[in-house]
Each structure stands twice: as C-alpha cells, then as structure tokens.
Design a protein around this motif. Structure first.
Motif, PDB file in Angstrom:
ATOM      1  N   GLY A   1       0.802  -1.215   0.000  1.00 21.70           N
ATOM      2  CA  GLY A   1       0.000   0.000   0.000  1.00 21.70           C
ATOM      3  C   GLY A   1       0.838   1.270   0.000  1.00 21.70           C
TER       4      GLY A   1
ATOM      5  N   ASP B   1       0.042   3.500  -5.166  1.00 21.83           N
ATOM      6  CA  ASP B   1      -1.233   3.123  -5.766  1.00 21.83           C
ATOM      7  C   ASP B   1      -1.164   3.318  -7.283  1.00 21.83           C
ATOM      8  OD1 ASP B   1      -1.697   5.847  -6.299  1.00 21.83           O
ATOM      9  OD2 ASP B   1      -3.023   6.104  -4.587  1.00 21.83           O
TER      10      ASP B   1
ATOM     11  N   GLN C   1      -1.929   5.549  -9.254  1.00 22.93           N
ATOM     12  CA  GLN C   1      -1.481   6.847  -9.768  1.00 22.93           C
ATOM     13  C   GLN C   1      -0.003   6.790 -10.165  1.00 22.93           C
ATOM     14  OE1 GLN C   1      -3.384   9.471 -10.511  1.00 22.93           O
ATOM     15  NE2 GLN C   1      -1.583  10.491 -11.313  1.00 22.93           N
TER      16      GLN C   1
ATOM     17  N   SER D   1      -0.743  12.347  -3.456  1.00 19.70           N
ATOM     18  CA  SER D   1      -1.744  11.711  -4.320  1.00 19.70           C
ATOM     19  C   SER D   1      -1.300  11.736  -5.773  1.00 19.70           C
ATOM     20  CB  SER D   1      -3.092  12.419  -4.202  1.00 19.70           C
ATOM     21  OG  SER D   1      -3.647  12.193  -2.939  1.00 19.70           O
TER      22      SER D   1
ATOM     23  N   GLY E   1       1.153   9.016  -6.395  1.00 19.91           N
ATOM     24  CA  GLY E   1       0.713   7.686  -5.985  1.00 19.91           C
ATOM     25  C   GLY E   1       1.286   7.215  -4.666  1.00 19.91           C
TER      26      GLY E   1
ATOM     27  N   GLN F   1       0.492   6.455  -1.587  1.00 19.34           N
ATOM     28  CA  GLN F   1      -0.754   6.189  -0.874  1.00 19.34           C
ATOM     29  C   GLN F   1      -0.602   6.223   0.650  1.00 19.34           C
ATOM     30  OE1 GLN F   1      -2.790   2.683  -2.222  1.00 19.34           O
ATOM     31  NE2 GLN F   1      -4.183   2.665  -0.497  1.00 19.34           N
ATOM     32  N   ARG F   2       0.415   5.568   1.191  1.00 21.22           N
ATOM     33  CA  ARG F   2       0.539   5.540   2.660  1.00 21.22           C
ATOM     34  C   ARG F   2       0.877   6.909   3.219  1.00 21.22           C
ATOM     35  NH1 ARG F   2       3.421  -0.158   4.159  1.00 21.22           N
ATOM     36  NH2 ARG F   2       5.062   1.259   4.846  1.00 21.22           N
TER      37      ARG F   2
ATOM     38  N   ARG G   1      -0.062   9.752   1.901  1.00 20.42           N
ATOM     39  CA  ARG G   1      -1.336  10.485   1.811  1.00 20.42           C
ATOM     40  C   ARG G   1      -2.273  10.083   2.948  1.00 20.42           C
ATOM     41  NH1 ARG G   1      -6.240   9.147   0.031  1.00 20.42           N
ATOM     42  NH2 ARG G   1      -5.424   7.197  -0.773  1.00 20.42           N
ATOM     43  N   ASN G   2      -2.354   8.793   3.240  1.00 19.34           N
ATOM     44  CA  ASN G   2      -3.244   8.321   4.304  1.00 19.34           C
ATOM     45  C   ASN G   2      -2.837   8.863   5.672  1.00 19.34           C
ATOM     46  OD1 ASN G   2      -4.719   6.956   2.397  1.00 19.34           O
ATOM     47  ND2 ASN G   2      -3.863   4.951   2.878  1.00 19.34           N
TER      48      ASN G   2
END
Length: 164
Positions: free
Chosen positions: A24, A27, A29, A90, A93, A95-96, A98-99
C-alpha cells in the motif's frame, strides 16, 4: 549474458514495484505517472518524484517547526501544509504518505497536539520509507538503462585508421 542481466534487472524492478503496491506504499497513480514516460523524456518519473521529495521535505520541516513551539501551534497553517503534502502525495501515488496526512489533518482539525506529534512521527517514517524504496527503484532502472545501452553500442571508428 547481458540479455540475462537486462531481464534480471527488469524482474527486480517489477518485484520491488509489486511489493510496494502490496504494502500500500504506492497506488495506481504511480503507474499512470510511469505511462507518461517515454523515449523523449526517459527520466520523467524520477524528475517528478525528485521535485516531490524536495517540496515534501520543506513541508515536513514546516510541520515540525509548527509543532515544536508548545504555546503557539498554528493548526490552521498546519492544515494548509498537510493539504499540500496530501495533494502532491496523491499525484505521485504515495498512498501511505497520503493516508497518514489524512489522519494528521484530522488531529490538527481538533487541535490535538499529542495526536499531531504521533502523526508527524508516522509521516516522517512513511516518507523516509517511500524515499528509500523509490531511490532503490530508480537505481535499478538506471542500471537497466545502462545495460540496455551497453547491449547496443554505437559504432566506433578505429583510432589508428581515421577512415573507419
């Protein structure tokens, strides 16, 4: 021999990407970003990611500075920096990262200093992990490009015979 090396490097890249997607860290992107790279811009992805790293490090420094002063944590400014980091993460890509920004943003929206400090620690960890893994990926890609160039060397003239 070189063909095997080239295939091995391609397999190493694919394996590392598969791990990063499975974890993860990245992603889809990131795949879209890779699709924009071609012969006319062979370093497009690494150039975009390096700009991301440069800007992200400034944002992380700013976030840390805002949290250092116990009396004057500017949560509104923190939210602005987090929105910038969320958007740029984002776009490549990440993802982590961004999260974690999303969770950090929730803590800053509630003026939750301990939550912000924990989120900043996690954000710095995820950012460093991403940076190290993408650096590794780009090194493999550079080796692959060099191996491909060695495989098809340009014709050279003999030094002793100027006519070829």
């Amino acid at each position: 021999m070189l063909g095997l090396s080239l295939d091995q490097l391609r397999a190493d890249m694919n394996r590392l990407l598969a791990i990063l997607f499975h974890q993860g860290v990245l992603d889809e992107q990131f795949l879209q970003l890779q699709q924009l790279q071609d012969e006319s811009s062979p370093n497009f992805v690494s150039e975009v990611v390096n700009i991301y790293f440069h800007e992200s490090e400034k944002l992380l420094r700013n976030l840390r500075a805002l949290l250092v002063d116990r009396e004057l944590s500017d949560y509104k400014k923190m939210g602005i920096h987090l929105n910038q980091l969320m958007g740029s993460s984002s776009s490549i890509g990440a993802q982590r990262v961004r999260n974690v920004c999303i969770a950090f943003r929730a803590a800053s929206d509630h003026n939750n200093r301990p939550g912000c400090l924990r989120a900043l620690e996690l954000l710095e960890y995820e950012y460093c992990y991403l940076k190290n893994k993408l650096h590794e990926l780009f090194q493999i890609e550079q080796q692959r490009m060099l191996a491909a160039a060695v495989r098809y060397p340009a014709p050279q003239q003999h030094l002793n015979n100027p006519q070829g």
